[in-house]
Scaffold this motif. Structure first.
Motif, PDB file in Angstrom:
ATOM      1  N   CYS A 141       0.842  -1.193   0.000  1.00 54.64           N
ATOM      2  CA  CYS A 141       0.000   0.000   0.000  1.00 54.64           C
ATOM      3  C   CYS A 141       0.877   1.243   0.000  1.00 54.64           C
ATOM      4  O   CYS A 141       1.935   1.275   0.617  1.00 54.64           O
ATOM      5  CB  CYS A 141      -0.997  -0.013   1.149  1.00 54.64           C
TER       6      CYS A 141
ATOM      7  N   HIS B 256       1.407   3.257   3.594  1.00 49.33           N
ATOM      8  CA  HIS B 256       2.220   2.766   4.713  1.00 49.33           C
ATOM      9  C   HIS B 256       3.367   1.860   4.259  1.00 49.33           C
ATOM     10  O   HIS B 256       4.166   1.434   5.089  1.00 49.33           O
ATOM     11  CB  HIS B 256       1.336   1.976   5.699  1.00 49.33           C
TER      12      HIS B 256
ATOM     13  N   GLU C 153      -7.891   0.168  -5.554  1.00 52.30           N
ATOM     14  CA  GLU C 153      -8.759   0.622  -6.649  1.00 52.30           C
ATOM     15  C   GLU C 153      -7.954   0.819  -7.938  1.00 52.30           C
ATOM     16  O   GLU C 153      -8.375   0.442  -9.027  1.00 52.30           O
ATOM     17  CB  GLU C 153      -9.435   1.955  -6.290  1.00 52.30           C
TER      18      GLU C 153
ATOM     19  N   HIS D 188      -5.481  -5.680   3.832  1.00 54.33           N
ATOM     20  CA  HIS D 188      -4.414  -4.672   3.917  1.00 54.33           C
ATOM     21  C   HIS D 188      -3.775  -4.782   5.295  1.00 54.33           C
ATOM     22  O   HIS D 188      -4.455  -4.551   6.304  1.00 54.33           O
ATOM     23  CB  HIS D 188      -5.006  -3.269   3.728  1.00 54.33           C
TER      24      HIS D 188
HETATM   25  N1  LIG Z   1      -9.004   3.648  -0.742  1.00 55.36           N
HETATM   26  C1  LIG Z   1      -7.930   3.011  -0.275  1.00 55.36           C
HETATM   27  N2  LIG Z   1      -7.465   3.329   0.937  1.00 55.36           N
HETATM   28  C2  LIG Z   1      -6.389   2.647   1.390  1.00 55.36           C
HETATM   29  C3  LIG Z   1      -5.757   1.639   0.680  1.00 55.36           C
HETATM   30  N3  LIG Z   1      -4.722   1.163   1.425  1.00 55.36           N
HETATM   31  C4  LIG Z   1      -4.724   1.878   2.577  1.00 55.36           C
HETATM   32  N4  LIG Z   1      -5.750   2.786   2.565  1.00 55.36           N
HETATM   33  C5  LIG Z   1      -6.204   3.761   3.558  1.00 55.36           C
HETATM   34  O1  LIG Z   1      -5.511   4.982   3.459  1.00 55.36           O
HETATM   35  C6  LIG Z   1      -5.884   5.758   4.584  1.00 55.36           C
HETATM   36  C7  LIG Z   1      -4.780   6.677   5.028  1.00 55.36           C
HETATM   37  O2  LIG Z   1      -5.351   7.454   6.045  1.00 55.36           O
HETATM   38  P1  LIG Z   1      -4.543   8.445   7.005  1.00 55.36           P
HETATM   39  O3  LIG Z   1      -5.471   8.947   8.066  1.00 55.36           O
HETATM   40  O4  LIG Z   1      -3.810   9.450   6.155  1.00 55.36           O
HETATM   41  O5  LIG Z   1      -3.416   7.498   7.598  1.00 55.36           O
HETATM   42  P2  LIG Z   1      -3.386   6.774   9.011  1.00 55.36           P
HETATM   43  O6  LIG Z   1      -3.347   7.771  10.120  1.00 55.36           O
HETATM   44  O7  LIG Z   1      -2.241   5.809   8.972  1.00 55.36           O
HETATM   45  O8  LIG Z   1      -4.796   6.033   9.021  1.00 55.36           O
HETATM   46  P3  LIG Z   1      -5.279   4.749   9.822  1.00 55.36           P
HETATM   47  O9  LIG Z   1      -4.921   3.549   8.977  1.00 55.36           O
HETATM   48  O10 LIG Z   1      -6.770   4.920   9.933  1.00 55.36           O
HETATM   49  O11 LIG Z   1      -4.587   4.713  11.139  1.00 55.36           O
HETATM   50  C8  LIG Z   1      -6.327   4.747   5.623  1.00 55.36           C
HETATM   51  O12 LIG Z   1      -7.713   4.892   5.802  1.00 55.36           O
HETATM   52  C9  LIG Z   1      -6.007   3.392   4.993  1.00 55.36           C
HETATM   53  O13 LIG Z   1      -6.910   2.367   5.397  1.00 55.36           O
HETATM   54  C10 LIG Z   1      -6.292   1.323  -0.603  1.00 55.36           C
HETATM   55  O14 LIG Z   1      -5.803   0.455  -1.331  1.00 55.36           O
HETATM   56  N5  LIG Z   1      -7.373   2.028  -1.037  1.00 55.36           N
END
Ligand SMILES: Nc1nc2c(ncn2[C@@H]2O[C@H](COP(=O)(O)OP(=O)(O)OP(=O)(O)O)[C@@H](O)[C@H]2O)c(=O)[nH]1
Ligand SMILES: [Zn+2]
Length: 207
Positions: free
Chosen positions: A93, A96, A135, A162
């Protein structure tokens, strides 16, 4: 014929902006930031290993559809749906740099041309080995087949978990994300789309 319109690809000859040594130093800095001692025996070669692993996991940037296809598109008077299902997906992803693990199911309806079946899995691998959101991965697979074959239609479903949602963050180990991309007749005709979904749901194992 240029087959890379779907997504920019770096060519194997593109020189990286950052050297391997700089990348290794960055990993060393990360280890220090984590409170580790990068000079202890178990970690001495870790920067080298991490750089090598990350390069492999993103090697899809350096592949092209042309190369991958190796000419395996054949003229064939076939009009029925072709489905390759349960193709393993190992992606990362982009938010992260943690694994996205799952399966892709890819179908198309030919329009005078068929593709070598293994090439469908190779297309999934090429786009999987990049930093992704699910996506975009799904759409890129569908667009690549559309571009290569100009088929009557393409349908792709990716089901994945994920690890950024499993090992950290919201910590939901049982969650699966399902994405789909439909093109051509799969987008236009609900019955064709339904046939695809039924085949994807069907458990094909002979036992
Ligand atoms: N639409 C989408 N979202 C993804 C994918 N992989 C990871 N994410 C999301 O990307 C988002 C990044 O959100 P942020 O709030 O910027 O990051 P974060 O603080 O690490 O978020 P959390 O995972 O909620 O702790 C998260 O909601 C993840 O679940 C993907 O393939 N598609
Ligand atoms: Zn993530």
């Amino acid at each position: 014929m240029a087959l890379n319109g779907v997504m920019p690809s770096l060519s194997t000859s593109d020189k990286p902006l950052v050297s391997d040594e700089e990348m290794r130093q960055a990993v060393r800095t990360l280890l220090l930031g984590l409170g580790e001692n990068p000079d202890r025996e178990g970690l001495q070669d870790t920067p080298k290993r991490v750089v090598k692993a990350l390069k492999f996991l993103t090697s899809g940037y350096h592949q092209s559809l042309d190369e991958l296809l190796n000419g395996a598109v054949f003229t064939e008077d076939a009009n029925e749906m072709v489905l390759v299902r349960d193709i393993d997906i190992f992606s990362s992803c982009e938010h992260h740099i943690l694994p996205i693990l799952g399966r892709a199911h890819v179908a198309y309806i030919p329009n005078g041309k068929v593709i070598g079946l293994s090439k469908i899995a190779r297309i999934c691998e090429m786009y999987g080995r990049r930093l992704q959101v699910q996506e975009r991965l799904t759409a890129q697979i569908a667009d690549a087949l559309t571009e290569l074959l100009k088929p009557q239609g393409v349908a792709v479903v990716v089901e994945a978990t994920h690890l950024c949602m499993v090992m950290r963050g919201v910590q939901k180990p049982g969650s699966w994300t399902v994405t789909s991309a439909v093109r051509g007749v799969f987008a236009e005709d609900a019955r064709t789309r339904q046939e695809f979904m039924d085949l994807v749901r069907h458990n094909p194992r002979f036992n």
